[in-house]
Design a protein around this motif. Structure first.
Motif, PDB file in Angstrom:
ATOM      1  N   GLU A  42       0.945  -1.256  -0.008  1.00  0.00           N
ATOM      2  CA  GLU A  42       0.083  -0.102  -0.042  1.00  0.00           C
ATOM      3  C   GLU A  42       0.863   1.249  -0.092  1.00  0.00           C
ATOM      4  OE1 GLU A  42      -2.843   0.057   3.164  1.00  0.00           O
ATOM      5  OE2 GLU A  42      -3.316  -2.092   2.940  1.00  0.00           O
ATOM      6  N   ASN A  43       0.726   2.136  -1.038  1.00  0.00           N
ATOM      7  CA  ASN A  43       1.154   3.487  -0.962  1.00  0.00           C
ATOM      8  C   ASN A  43       2.800   3.427  -0.761  1.00  0.00           C
ATOM      9  OD1 ASN A  43       1.546   6.256  -1.118  1.00  0.00           O
ATOM     10  ND2 ASN A  43      -0.096   6.662   0.094  1.00  0.00           N
ATOM     11  N   ILE A  44       3.400   3.016  -1.911  1.00  0.00           N
ATOM     12  CA  ILE A  44       4.934   2.977  -1.693  1.00  0.00           C
ATOM     13  C   ILE A  44       5.329   4.116  -1.696  1.00  0.00           C
ATOM     14  CG2 ILE A  44       4.983   2.957  -4.408  1.00  0.00           C
ATOM     15  CD1 ILE A  44       7.498   0.875  -2.114  1.00  0.00           C
ATOM     16  N   GLU A  45       4.551   5.097  -2.364  1.00  0.00           N
ATOM     17  CA  GLU A  45       5.624   6.627  -2.257  1.00  0.00           C
ATOM     18  C   GLU A  45       5.591   7.138  -0.748  1.00  0.00           C
ATOM     19  OE1 GLU A  45       6.990   7.875  -4.903  1.00  0.00           O
ATOM     20  OE2 GLU A  45       6.062   6.305  -6.039  1.00  0.00           O
ATOM     21  N   ASP A  46       4.531   6.919   0.101  1.00  0.00           N
ATOM     22  CA  ASP A  46       4.739   7.228   1.733  1.00  0.00           C
ATOM     23  C   ASP A  46       5.542   6.314   2.138  1.00  0.00           C
ATOM     24  OD1 ASP A  46       2.686   9.096   1.080  1.00  0.00           O
ATOM     25  OD2 ASP A  46       1.039   8.079   2.035  1.00  0.00           O
ATOM     26  N   ARG A  78      14.021   1.013  -5.128  1.00  0.00           N
ATOM     27  CA  ARG A  78      13.543   2.290  -4.591  1.00  0.00           C
ATOM     28  C   ARG A  78      13.870   2.526  -3.041  1.00  0.00           C
ATOM     29  NH1 ARG A  78       8.147   3.713  -6.424  1.00  0.00           N
ATOM     30  NH2 ARG A  78       8.831   5.869  -5.535  1.00  0.00           N
ATOM     31  N   LEU A  79      13.679   1.548  -2.180  1.00  0.00           N
ATOM     32  CA  LEU A  79      13.637   1.344  -0.802  1.00  0.00           C
ATOM     33  C   LEU A  79      15.180   1.577  -0.281  1.00  0.00           C
ATOM     34  CD1 LEU A  79      11.554  -1.458   0.022  1.00  0.00           C
ATOM     35  CD2 LEU A  79      10.731   0.657   0.002  1.00  0.00           C
ATOM     36  N   PRO A  80      15.175   2.507   0.432  1.00  0.00           N
ATOM     37  CA  PRO A  80      16.627   2.814   1.296  1.00  0.00           C
ATOM     38  C   PRO A  80      16.953   1.693   2.258  1.00  0.00           C
ATOM     39  CG  PRO A  80      15.055   4.225   2.454  1.00  0.00           C
ATOM     40  CD  PRO A  80      14.097   3.428   1.320  1.00  0.00           C
TER      41      PRO A  80
END
Length: 132
Positions: A42-46, A78-80
């Protein structure tokens, strides 16, 4: 520290973590938050924004149970993240199951290429230990 999707999505989560670190005089780099793949649904941007805010503060991240659910290389890039945690279902039979061995080797090689540490559940070896 394991963090549930519900906790991670709470308003003010970043401020809560920062306040707890300050209150207990903990260096942010000593805290590693373990997130599950389901959090990415859910909501990868957030999710990325929250992780980046904490990462800038010095908090580390591990993706728990990697490979068991909704593994997406699109999310992974994309994930840190600092670490992938390979699920024990792949590690348990590594000595006897060539498929598990191949999967673990592939995850370790990919993580090394992405400059991520790897932990196999039930093990304390890092990818640099060449456990496979």
């Amino acid at each position: 520290m394991n963090v549930s999707a519900k906790q991670f999505r709470q308003a003010g989560f970043v401020a809560q973590v920062q306040a707890a670190l300050q209150r207990h005089a903990i260096k942010p780099g000593r805290l590693k938050l373990e997130l599950t793949e389901s959090l990415m649904l859910e909501n990868i941007e957030d999710t990325v924004a929250t992780m980046n805010a904490l990462k800038e503060y010095g908090v580390l991240f591990s993706l728990d149970d990697f490979g068991t659910g909704y593994s997406s290389l699109q999310y992974l890039k994309r994930l840190p993240l600092n670490q992938l945690k390979i699920d024990q279902s792949f590690v348990r039979d590594i000595a006897t199951d060539s498929n598990d061995r191949t999967i673990v080797r592939t995850i370790v090689a990919m993580a090394q290429s992405l400059d991520l540490d790897v932990i196999a559940e039930g093990s304390r070896r890092k990818s640099s230990d060449n456990a496979c």
